[in-house]
Motif scaffolding. Structure first.
Motif, short mmCIF file in Angstrom:
data_model
loop_
_atom_site.label_atom_id
_atom_site.label_comp_id
_atom_site.label_asym_id
_atom_site.label_seq_id
_atom_site.Cartn_x
_atom_site.Cartn_y
_atom_site.Cartn_z
N LEU A 81 40.92 40.13 42.84
CA LEU A 81 39.93 40.35 41.76
C LEU A 81 39.58 41.82 41.67
CD1 LEU A 81 37.75 37.19 42.46
CD2 LEU A 81 39.01 37.62 40.33
N LEU B 199 37.83 43.52 38.38
CA LEU B 199 36.76 42.59 37.99
C LEU B 199 35.57 42.61 38.94
CD1 LEU B 199 38.87 39.48 36.93
CD2 LEU B 199 38.03 41.36 35.52
N TRP C 151 34.77 33.26 40.05
CA TRP C 151 36.14 32.97 39.63
C TRP C 151 36.92 32.09 40.62
CZ3 TRP C 151 34.39 38.25 39.41
CH2 TRP C 151 33.95 38.62 38.13
N PHE D 232 39.53 31.60 35.10
CA PHE D 232 38.89 32.49 34.13
C PHE D 232 38.54 31.66 32.89
CE2 PHE D 232 41.89 35.04 36.67
CZ PHE D 232 40.97 35.87 37.29
N ASP E 167 34.52 33.71 29.15
CA ASP E 167 34.02 34.65 30.16
C ASP E 167 34.16 36.09 29.65
OD1 ASP E 167 33.37 36.22 32.31
OD2 ASP E 167 34.54 35.04 33.76
N VAL F 259 35.71 39.25 31.81
CA VAL F 259 37.14 39.47 32.09
C VAL F 259 37.85 39.84 30.78
CG1 VAL F 259 37.07 37.79 33.99
CG2 VAL F 259 37.92 37.07 31.76
N LEU G 298 43.05 37.39 30.18
CA LEU G 298 42.89 36.51 31.35
C LEU G 298 42.15 35.23 31.00
CD1 LEU G 298 41.86 38.91 34.29
CD2 LEU G 298 43.91 37.48 34.18
N ARG G 299 41.41 35.23 29.91
CA ARG G 299 40.56 34.08 29.59
C ARG G 299 41.41 32.84 29.33
NH1 ARG G 299 36.70 37.31 25.35
NH2 ARG G 299 36.28 39.04 26.80
#
Ligand code: GLY
Ligand code: MN
Ligand code: MN
Length: 307
Positions: free
Chosen positions: A181, A186, A205, A248, A252, A255, A259-260
């Motif tokens: 991460l 992040l 996460w 993810f 969110d 991020v 990545l979502r």
């Protein structure tokens, strides 16, 4: 029915509770017969994952429920049933931990998370999770996240042996995930700060613990005392899952957009031996490149029915 007057059962609930705890703790160590039951359940589960992979198209959508049903057929044919409701999470459904509605559909280019276990004829169950790239290849970003989860899982498995604290398997995996991460930019603090029990900011996460005992119940031994299980040490004959994940959520905002909606968990069933660990579910590949090769081979072989 007469209302409970407590007269003849004074103290009974406490005694019942003691029995439940004692049985739960006795179940921590699996004997040879139990280990064979678990291996049978895992082997049937491997066949079930193969069945599903053989029916999973690379280039078009298929419903999560079709895949659930294919696995269920294997479970009923080779064992007693599924050990728990199969989680078939296509795309962003993989970020929902107990996604059992399974009313979505796969999409080429997305990932597919499947958490499934056959319960054998003597009711011992497997509990295995794999993530497949629907079109056959992970994108570079999917692979980066997948490989981080793989590294976290391997690090957890690597420390397993008698005497190791149960929670150290979790913490070892979590540190690897915290590092990943951090690499993704992040973590708002350093990895060491994140690992501080007062912070654990990475949990946004990672969502869940890495391990639980496995046996005749999918969450076996759950009534054992803390000092014997959650705060205890591993012993020879224990069987536990190792199942870190990164999730993810689609909404969110902490991020990057790409990545979502990505959710990845890898889960295996591990036997503690006198000197280390044996992965009972090693029949299903875990490394990203091996998953791709395995998926291609299943597709090449084509659909099959149990029997
Ligand atoms: N399949 C439930 C769990 O992984 O714990
Ligand atoms: Mn599990
Ligand atoms: Mn599971």
């Amino acid at each position: 029915m007469r209302p409970y007057d407590g007269a003849r059962t004074e103290g009974q609930p406490a005694r019942d509770r003691e029995l439940v705890i004692a049985i739960s703790e006795l179940k921590l160590v699996k004997d040879e017969w139990e280990i064979a039951q678990l291996q049978d359940a895992v082997d049937a589960t491997v066949r079930g994952f193969e069945d599903v992979a053989r029916a999973l198209p690379a280039d078009r959508a298929v419903s999560e429920r079709l895949l659930e049903g294919i696995f269920a057929l294997r479970a009923r044919h080779d064992g007693n049933d599924v050990g728990y409701g199969s989680i078939i999470g296509a795309g962003e459904h993989a970020t929902i931990l107990h996604w059992v509605h399974n009313h979505g559909a796969t999409r080429p280019g997305e990932l597919l998370l499947m958490d499934m276990g056959v319960e054998g004829r003597n009711l011992y169950t497997a509990d295995v999770t794999r993530v497949l790239p629907v079109n056959g290849r992970f994108t570079p970003l999917q692979r980066q996240v997948y490989d981080a989860v793989y590294a976290a899982q391997q690090a957890g498995i690597d420390i397993i042996k008698p005497g190791v604290a149960f929670k150290d398997v979790h913490l070892t995996s979590m540190r690897v995930l915290a590092e990943a991460l951090s690499d993704l930019g992040l973590l708002p603090v350093s990895v060491d700060e994140a690992m501080d029990p007062a912070s654990t900011v990475y949990r946004r996460w990672t969502l869940h613990g890495t391990s639980h005992m496995l046996g005749i119940d999918v969450h076996d031994c759950s009534n054992a005392r803390k000092e014997m299980y959650r705060d205890g040490a591993l012993g020879e004959g224990y069987v536990l899952t190792v199942e870190p994940g990164l999730y993810f959520q689609p909404e969110d905002e902490l991020v990057p957009e790409e990545l979502r909606g990505i959710g990845i968990r890898i889960e295996d069933d591990v036997l503690v031996t006198a000197t280390g660990a044996v992965n009972l579910s090693a029949g299903l590949p875990r490394r990203s490149d091996e998953v791709e090769t395995w998926l291609a081979a299943q597709r090449e072989a084509g659909p099959r029915l149990p029997g």
